[in-house]
Motif scaffolding. Structure first.
Motif, short mmCIF file in Angstrom:
data_model
loop_
_atom_site.label_atom_id
_atom_site.label_comp_id
_atom_site.label_asym_id
_atom_site.label_seq_id
_atom_site.Cartn_x
_atom_site.Cartn_y
_atom_site.Cartn_z
N ALA A 37 -72.54 17.23 74.92
CA ALA A 37 -73.47 18.14 75.59
C ALA A 37 -73.69 17.74 77.05
CB ALA A 37 -74.79 18.18 74.84
N ALA A 38 -73.80 16.44 77.30
CA ALA A 38 -74.08 15.97 78.65
C ALA A 38 -72.87 16.01 79.57
CB ALA A 38 -74.62 14.53 78.59
N LYS A 39 -71.68 15.70 79.05
CA LYS A 39 -70.49 15.58 79.90
C LYS A 39 -69.59 16.82 79.86
CE LYS A 39 -70.89 11.24 81.31
NZ LYS A 39 -70.90 10.88 82.71
N PHE A 40 -69.28 17.29 78.65
CA PHE A 40 -68.33 18.40 78.52
C PHE A 40 -69.02 19.74 78.75
CE2 PHE A 40 -65.83 21.44 75.95
CZ PHE A 40 -64.61 21.31 76.60
N GLY A 41 -70.26 19.85 78.27
CA GLY A 41 -71.00 21.11 78.40
C GLY A 41 -71.00 21.69 79.81
N PRO A 42 -71.34 20.92 80.84
CA PRO A 42 -71.41 21.45 82.21
C PRO A 42 -70.04 21.63 82.90
CG PRO A 42 -72.83 19.51 81.95
CD PRO A 42 -71.97 19.60 80.73
N MET A 43 -68.97 21.18 82.28
CA MET A 43 -67.67 21.21 82.95
C MET A 43 -67.21 22.63 83.28
SD MET A 43 -64.10 19.26 82.07
CE MET A 43 -63.48 20.36 80.84
N GLY A 44 -67.42 23.58 82.38
CA GLY A 44 -66.99 24.95 82.61
C GLY A 44 -67.62 25.55 83.85
N LYS A 45 -68.93 25.37 84.00
CA LYS A 45 -69.64 25.90 85.17
C LYS A 45 -69.15 25.23 86.45
CE LYS A 45 -74.17 26.56 87.18
NZ LYS A 45 -75.56 26.15 87.22
N ALA A 46 -69.00 23.92 86.41
CA ALA A 46 -68.52 23.18 87.60
C ALA A 46 -67.13 23.66 88.02
CB ALA A 46 -68.53 21.69 87.33
N ALA A 47 -66.26 23.86 87.04
CA ALA A 47 -64.90 24.32 87.34
C ALA A 47 -64.91 25.73 87.91
CB ALA A 47 -64.04 24.27 86.08
N ARG A 48 -65.69 26.63 87.30
CA ARG A 48 -65.78 28.01 87.81
C ARG A 48 -66.25 28.04 89.25
NH1 ARG A 48 -67.76 29.09 83.02
NH2 ARG A 48 -69.93 29.00 83.67
N GLU A 49 -67.30 27.27 89.53
CA GLU A 49 -67.87 27.25 90.88
C GLU A 49 -66.86 26.70 91.90
OE1 GLU A 49 -71.54 25.09 90.46
OE2 GLU A 49 -72.57 26.84 89.59
N ALA A 50 -65.95 25.84 91.45
CA ALA A 50 -64.94 25.27 92.35
C ALA A 50 -63.65 26.10 92.36
CB ALA A 50 -64.63 23.84 91.92
N GLY A 51 -63.61 27.18 91.56
CA GLY A 51 -62.42 28.03 91.52
C GLY A 51 -61.28 27.45 90.70
N VAL A 52 -61.58 26.53 89.81
CA VAL A 52 -60.56 25.92 88.94
C VAL A 52 -60.52 26.70 87.63
CG1 VAL A 52 -59.86 23.84 87.69
CG2 VAL A 52 -60.88 23.64 89.97
N HIS A 53 -59.31 27.07 87.19
CA HIS A 53 -59.14 27.85 85.96
C HIS A 53 -58.52 26.97 84.88
CE1 HIS A 53 -60.11 31.47 88.17
NE2 HIS A 53 -59.31 31.02 89.13
N PHE A 54 -59.05 27.08 83.67
CA PHE A 54 -58.51 26.33 82.55
C PHE A 54 -57.25 27.02 82.04
CE2 PHE A 54 -63.16 25.21 82.01
CZ PHE A 54 -63.02 23.99 82.63
N GLU A 55 -56.26 26.21 81.66
CA GLU A 55 -54.96 26.73 81.24
C GLU A 55 -54.60 26.34 79.82
OE1 GLU A 55 -52.11 25.55 84.22
OE2 GLU A 55 -52.99 26.88 85.70
N GLY A 56 -55.57 25.96 79.04
CA GLY A 56 -55.31 25.57 77.66
C GLY A 56 -56.60 25.22 76.95
N PRO A 57 -56.49 24.81 75.70
CA PRO A 57 -57.68 24.53 74.89
C PRO A 57 -58.35 23.20 75.24
CG PRO A 57 -55.72 23.98 73.66
CD PRO A 57 -55.24 24.61 74.95
N ALA A 58 -59.59 23.08 74.83
CA ALA A 58 -60.32 21.83 74.98
C ALA A 58 -59.64 20.74 74.15
CB ALA A 58 -61.77 21.99 74.52
N ILE A 59 -59.58 19.54 74.73
CA ILE A 59 -58.97 18.39 74.05
C ILE A 59 -59.94 17.22 74.16
CG2 ILE A 59 -57.01 16.80 73.93
CD1 ILE A 59 -55.34 19.00 75.36
N PHE A 60 -60.26 16.62 73.03
CA PHE A 60 -61.07 15.40 73.01
C PHE A 60 -60.14 14.25 72.65
CE2 PHE A 60 -65.52 17.32 71.99
CZ PHE A 60 -65.38 18.20 73.05
N ILE A 61 -60.16 13.21 73.48
CA ILE A 61 -59.27 12.07 73.29
C ILE A 61 -60.12 10.84 72.98
CG2 ILE A 61 -57.52 10.61 74.38
CD1 ILE A 61 -56.97 13.09 76.26
#
Length: 193
Positions: free
Chosen positions: A69-93
């Motif tokens: 929730a703290a780390k992955f949750g905000p990533m989508g908004k941060a990427a959108r605001e920076a114009g970065v587009h996701f090209e595949g599914p979420a991966i947890f390593i």
């Protein structure tokens, strides 16, 4: 939906006799007893991910949800605001996870992006190396994922493989924590023979 199923079962009893009703009841009981599914275990090569935007945190199994929730949750908004587009599914390593509840391990949470994408705040973009792994597909809600990992790990070890210490969850289809329709590929990196 449950009312519809019950009504349909009653109609079947009237139309086709008690035998049909018993078969439907047995099928419903089987589904309720096993609300998740794990596919057969296979060995495969996973390709390098040229661009992977992610954040890493040290955590334990009981604290995974909080860290996500703290780390992955905000990533989508941060990427959108920076114009970065996701090209595949979420991966947890998972690096160094042993399955012990209080044993700390590193969890990297991210998504594939263009190889030339730039870092966005704490979210770094880097290559993820390919790997040889054993893999299985989990279908079900998140509450049974730990149980599925245990079964998967046992089946993988029966193959005589040697884990490297890295495992991954690839979220191929996601409806929500409680959805029985989620599809997650489980991967355990193994040493090459």
């Amino acid at each position: 939906m449950r009312a519809f199923v019950t009504t349909a079962a009653v109609l079947l009893v009237i139309a086709a006799g008690l035998m049909w009703h018993s078969a439907a009841e047995t099928k419903a009981q089987s589904k309720a007893e096993n609300p998740w599914h794990l596919s057969a275990v296979i060995e495969k090569s996973v390709r390098e991910i040229p661009g992977f935007m992610s954040a890493t945190a040290t955590t334990t199994i009981p604290k995974i949800k909080e860290v996500v929730a703290a780390k992955f949750g905000p990533m989508g908004k941060a990427a959108r605001e920076a114009g970065v587009h996701f090209e595949g599914p979420a991966i947890f390593i998972y690096q160094g996870a042993t399955g012990e509840m209080e044993q700390p391990f590193d969890l990297t949470m991210g998504m594939p992006v263009a190889a030339d994408a730039k870092d966005v705040g704490e979210y770094k973009v880097a290559k993820r190396p390919g790997m040889l792994c054993v893999s299985a597909y989990y279908t079900g809600d998140i509450s049974h994922l730990g149980e599925a990992w245990g079964k998967f790990y046992g089946q993988a070890m029966q193959r005589g493989v040697k884990p490297t210490g890295e495992s991954r969850e690839v979220y191929l289809f996601w409806e929500g924590e409680e959805s029985p329709n989620n599809v997650i590929e489980l991967q355990i990196a193994i040493e090459r023979p």
